[in-house]
Each structure stands twice: as C-alpha cells, then as structure tokens.
Write an enzyme that holds these catalytic residues in place. Structure first.
Site, PDB file in Angstrom:
ATOM      1  N   LYS A 136      12.874 -27.262  21.263  1.00 42.79           N
ATOM      2  CA  LYS A 136      13.105 -25.837  21.120  1.00 42.79           C
ATOM      3  C   LYS A 136      13.950 -25.596  19.878  1.00 42.79           C
ATOM      4  O   LYS A 136      14.718 -26.493  19.523  1.00 42.79           O
ATOM      5  CB  LYS A 136      13.759 -25.212  22.353  1.00 42.79           C
ATOM      6  N   TYR A 221      18.359 -20.291  25.341  1.00 41.29           N
ATOM      7  CA  TYR A 221      18.652 -20.633  26.742  1.00 41.29           C
ATOM      8  C   TYR A 221      18.957 -19.377  27.552  1.00 41.29           C
ATOM      9  O   TYR A 221      18.604 -19.281  28.728  1.00 41.29           O
ATOM     10  CB  TYR A 221      19.850 -21.588  26.836  1.00 41.29           C
TER      11      TYR A 221
HETATM   12  P1  NAD Z   1      20.143 -33.863  14.335  1.00 44.85           P
HETATM   13  O1  NAD Z   1      20.641 -33.238  13.082  1.00 44.85           O
HETATM   14  O2  NAD Z   1      21.069 -34.703  15.118  1.00 44.85           O
HETATM   15  O3  NAD Z   1      18.832 -34.725  14.021  1.00 44.85           O
HETATM   16  C1  NAD Z   1      17.824 -34.274  13.172  1.00 44.85           C
HETATM   17  C2  NAD Z   1      16.969 -35.444  12.751  1.00 44.85           C
HETATM   18  O4  NAD Z   1      15.987 -34.970  11.828  1.00 44.85           O
HETATM   19  C3  NAD Z   1      17.754 -36.537  12.040  1.00 44.85           C
HETATM   20  O5  NAD Z   1      17.290 -37.793  12.456  1.00 44.85           O
HETATM   21  C4  NAD Z   1      17.410 -36.313  10.580  1.00 44.85           C
HETATM   22  O6  NAD Z   1      17.458 -37.517   9.814  1.00 44.85           O
HETATM   23  C5  NAD Z   1      15.980 -35.811  10.675  1.00 44.85           C
HETATM   24  N1  NAD Z   1      15.572 -35.039   9.504  1.00 44.85           N
HETATM   25  C6  NAD Z   1      14.409 -35.191   8.859  1.00 44.85           C
HETATM   26  N2  NAD Z   1      14.332 -34.343   7.825  1.00 44.85           N
HETATM   27  C7  NAD Z   1      15.476 -33.639   7.792  1.00 44.85           C
HETATM   28  C8  NAD Z   1      15.981 -32.622   6.927  1.00 44.85           C
HETATM   29  N3  NAD Z   1      15.275 -32.133   5.910  1.00 44.85           N
HETATM   30  N4  NAD Z   1      17.201 -32.129   7.190  1.00 44.85           N
HETATM   31  C9  NAD Z   1      17.924 -32.568   8.244  1.00 44.85           C
HETATM   32  N5  NAD Z   1      17.493 -33.540   9.092  1.00 44.85           N
HETATM   33  C10 NAD Z   1      16.274 -34.080   8.869  1.00 44.85           C
HETATM   34  O7  NAD Z   1      19.567 -32.667  15.236  1.00 44.85           O
HETATM   35  P2  NAD Z   1      19.314 -32.690  16.800  1.00 44.85           P
HETATM   36  O8  NAD Z   1      20.500 -32.132  17.482  1.00 44.85           O
HETATM   37  O9  NAD Z   1      18.797 -33.990  17.228  1.00 44.85           O
HETATM   38  O10 NAD Z   1      18.177 -31.559  16.909  1.00 44.85           O
HETATM   39  C11 NAD Z   1      16.816 -31.831  16.622  1.00 44.85           C
HETATM   40  C12 NAD Z   1      15.958 -30.811  17.371  1.00 44.85           C
HETATM   41  O11 NAD Z   1      16.186 -30.961  18.758  1.00 44.85           O
HETATM   42  C13 NAD Z   1      16.270 -29.360  17.054  1.00 44.85           C
HETATM   43  O12 NAD Z   1      15.101 -28.599  17.033  1.00 44.85           O
HETATM   44  C14 NAD Z   1      17.147 -28.911  18.208  1.00 44.85           C
HETATM   45  O13 NAD Z   1      17.064 -27.524  18.494  1.00 44.85           O
HETATM   46  C15 NAD Z   1      16.602 -29.733  19.337  1.00 44.85           C
HETATM   47  N6  NAD Z   1      17.580 -30.017  20.390  1.00 44.85           N
HETATM   48  C16 NAD Z   1      17.253 -29.754  21.677  1.00 44.85           C
HETATM   49  C17 NAD Z   1      18.142 -29.983  22.680  1.00 44.85           C
HETATM   50  C18 NAD Z   1      17.763 -29.718  24.108  1.00 44.85           C
HETATM   51  O14 NAD Z   1      18.635 -29.753  24.976  1.00 44.85           O
HETATM   52  N7  NAD Z   1      16.494 -29.487  24.407  1.00 44.85           N
HETATM   53  C19 NAD Z   1      19.413 -30.492  22.385  1.00 44.85           C
HETATM   54  C20 NAD Z   1      19.727 -30.774  21.063  1.00 44.85           C
HETATM   55  C21 NAD Z   1      18.798 -30.524  20.057  1.00 44.85           C
END
Ligand code: NAD
Length: 365
Positions: A136, A221
């Site tokens: 999401k 949410y």
């Molecule tokens: P994060 O920043 O921790 O991870 C992002 C990942 O994408 C990293 O591995 C990064 O290297 C990669 N990436 C590739 N290209 C990139 C770029 N151009 N810029 C930045 N990062 C890049 O983020 P996250 O918290 O893991 O979130 C990722 C997704 O998951 C988002 O869409 C977020 O909304 C979603 N999420 C959902 C939940 C949930 O409870 N469902 C919780 C956290 C995050």
C-alpha cells in the site's frame, strides 16, 4: 462422504499408484498435491518492511515459501541467500527482473518498493506471468491502480494489495459487526493513524517517490478503518490540512483531518499525521460501541466490541495475508484485498486532495 472420494481415499491408503487410479481420482490426487504445494514468493525491494516483517512472516506461512529476491544492492544477495536459503538462480536485480518469467519456482511477486515504483513492477511482474501482491498505497492515483488491474487481467494473474490488517482477527470482528449489523447500523466512525517521521532525507518525504505524505502512507489505514467498519463506500469527503514544519514537509502533507459521509447516513472523522502518534479506531452503532487501540500495529491490536473484550491475538498478520493470497490462487478465488480494493482507497485519497485544493469544500468520491 462422497462415495467416489471414499474409494479414492481407500486406494490412496492401499498405496495404489496414481497411474492406476480412475481419471476422477487422478484429478483429485493432482488437486490434493497442488493444494499442498507451497507457492514460491519473490520479494522485490529488500528495505525495512520486507526485511523486518515480510521475510520473517514468510517463515510462518503454510502455503508460501520465500524463494526469490529482487534487489539492487549486491551485498544483500549473499545475506539473504545465507539467511533464508534463497538459491542464486532465483536472485534478480532491477535489470534482470523480467527474466523471472522463465523461473517456474516463483509463483508470486511481492512489490515492496517506494510507492511511485509499484505500478511499473506490478505490470512487469504480470507480464512475466506472475501473480502479484503490491504494498500500500497501491499506486499514486486511481489511474495507476486501473492500469495495474488491467495489466493483471490481461495477463490472467491475480493481484492483491498488502492490507495485512484485514486478516487481523479483532479487525475482522469489527468488519463483521458492520456487515451483519449485529449492534445495529453504524452511525459514526473515528479512525486515526499517524506517527512522528524521522530522517528528513527519506523517500517518504519526496513527492516524486511517495506521491503524498502522511495521507498516502498511513492515512490510508484510517480510510480502510472507516470503510471496513461500515461495509460502505463514502459518497463525499471534506478535508483540512495543517502544516507546522513547511521545510521538512515542503513536498508532502504533514497532517490532514477529514470527514466522510456514507450512503446509510453514517459519518466518519479521521486524522493522519507525520508529526504525532495516533493509532485508534472507534465505531458507534445504533446499539453500543466498538474500538481498537492500537488499531493498526503489526501486533497487539486489541479493544472491545460491545461488552466483549478483544484481546490481542498471537498471529502474524502478514503470514495470514500471504497464505490467503496463495489460497485464492490455488482455489481461483478473488482476494478480499484485490486491486479493486486498492483502487477504492485511491479514489478516496484523490477526493481528499481535491477537497484540500478547493479550500475544504465537500467533494464527491
Ligand atoms: P524502505 O525505504 O525501508 O525500503 C524501500 C526499498 O526500496 C529499499 O530496499 C530500497 O533500496 C529500494 N529502492 C529501490 N529504488 C529506490 C529508490 N529510487 N528510492 C528509494 N528506495 C528505493 O521502505 P519500506 O518501509 O520497506 O516501504 C516499502 C513499501 O512498503 C512502501 O510502499 C510502504 O508504503 C510499504 N509498507 C507497508 C507496510 C504495511 O504495514 N503494509 C509497512 C511498511 C511499509
């Protein structure tokens, strides 16, 4: 029991080889094995959520197995291969990603990238013939969601959005109370989700990568809370924005409050923020109330439903979510968190932003 099934089970017990079974029994045998087979999942983007939540949850699933990874960071390849036994033949980077089409061990691609990258990877995964889960918010807007839905339909693959809470047992009880009107119709919902965001350099604060601020990230949410507790779709919305740090939040929203009207006459009031913590759901029915606090955490979701105490359930939301998607694939069922569900939230978010642009006036969803 169906007599044919009884015969089939007897044959199985007698150790009869599948080749000697009747055609129907052979099919049942194959179906039995298909339902037992774990589906291979490849995580795309090994950031915080994939590393700390999804990979551990995959160890708790009964129908899924973490079989592949897609990462742009070379050193993560060995770390994940060692930790989770991911075979090098199932490790991809963003350039080699499309060749996942030739990897029969991968059934499901799970996109866990920054929001602006969801659409591209969902479409590429669908074109590679893989079922897809995207995190999401599904896309940056409703048009992106529609493109993703169309691509998955064209490829004949299933699509779902990472709405883990829809498999959390207490959340499901509140959803059921709204659907079945066990305490009468819902009259009012209050739903809130916010947290203090840290690092000012992160992608969540860049409009090009996040598509918006607190609203896109966690306001969703609160929208889900109002939608699942009423079992209705909002008809109109009115929103207000507040900004205390115009430097940090130069590109995205910091705090938004909004109200929604539902067809039955129910109303909701919601808040999302990147500058304070809030994590609660309250529902007022014709007879009685329900609440969850916290409402949206990975664990510990607890509250009450009328006089009933809803104690936190010791489950993994993500494991249940992924297992249900695998079940939908095996049984050709539609996920309750399908692409259409993601689209519905995107339409509400668009109306909220439109209301802000129009100075807080009521906007139809
Ligand atoms: P994060 O920043 O921790 O991870 C992002 C990942 O994408 C990293 O591995 C990064 O290297 C990669 N990436 C590739 N290209 C990139 C770029 N151009 N810029 C930045 N990062 C890049 O983020 P996250 O918290 O893991 O979130 C990722 C997704 O998951 C988002 O869409 C977020 O909304 C979603 N999420 C959902 C939940 C949930 O409870 N469902 C919780 C956290 C995050």
């Amino acid at each position: 029991m169906n007599p044919r099934r009884r015969t089939f089970l007897k044959q199985l017990a007698a150790g009869v080889a599948a080749t000697s079974l009747s055609p129907l029994s052979t099919r049942l045998h194959a179906a039995h094995h298909a339902s037992q087979k774990k589906l291979g999942v490849a995580l795309v983007g090994l950031g915080g959520y994939a590393t700390r939540q999804l990979a551990p949850a995959l160890q708790k699933t009964s129908r899924c197995s973490l079989r592949g990874i897609v990462t742009g960071t070379k050193k993560k390849e060995k770390i994940w291969a060692d930790k989770y036994g991911v075979d090098t033949s199932h490790i991809y980077n963003y350039e080699t990603f499309d060749s996942i089409a030739n990897d029969p061990a991968i059934d499901i691609v799970y996109v866990v990238l920054p929001n602006s990258m969801h659409k591209e990877y969902v479409i590429r995964a669908a074109q590679a013939g893989k079922h897809v889960i995207t995190e999401k918010p599904m896309g940056l807007n409703a048009a992106e969601c529609r493109e993703m839905i169309a691509a998955c339909k064209a490829a004949g693959v299933k699509l779902s959005v990472g709405y883990r809470l829809r498999f959390e047992p207490n959340t499901m009880l509140i959803e059921k109370a709204g659907r079945e009107k066990t305490m009468g119709a819902v009259r009012y919902v209050q739903s809130e989700m916010g947290f203090r965001i840290g690092d000012p350099a992160q992608w969540r604060l860049r409009h090009s990568l996040a598509g918006g601020g607190a609203m896109m990230d966690v306001g969703i949410y609160a929208i889900q809370g109002a939608r699942y507790s009423t079992s209705e779709e909002p008809v109109s919305v009115r929103a207000q924005e507040f900004k205390t740090d115009p430097v940090k939040f130069a590109e995205v929203d910091e705090t938004i409050t909004w109200q929604m009207k539902f067809p039955s006459g129910a109303i909701s009031n919601s808040t999302t923020s990147y500058s304070f913590g809030v994590n609660e759901l309250t529902v007022s029915y014709e007879r009685g109330r329900a609440g969850l606090r916290p409402a949206n955490r990975y664990t510990g979701v607890a509250g009450y439903l009328g006089n009933e105490v809803l104690a936190a359930a010791p489950i993994s939301q993500q494991a249940l979510q992924m297992d249900d998607f695998a079940r939908c694939i095996s049984e050709d069922d539609t996920s309750k968190i399908s692409g259409e569900e993601g689209l519905k939230d995107a339409l509400v978010i668009e109306a909220i932003y439109e209301s802000l642009r129009r100075g807080g006036t009521s906007v139809a969803v």
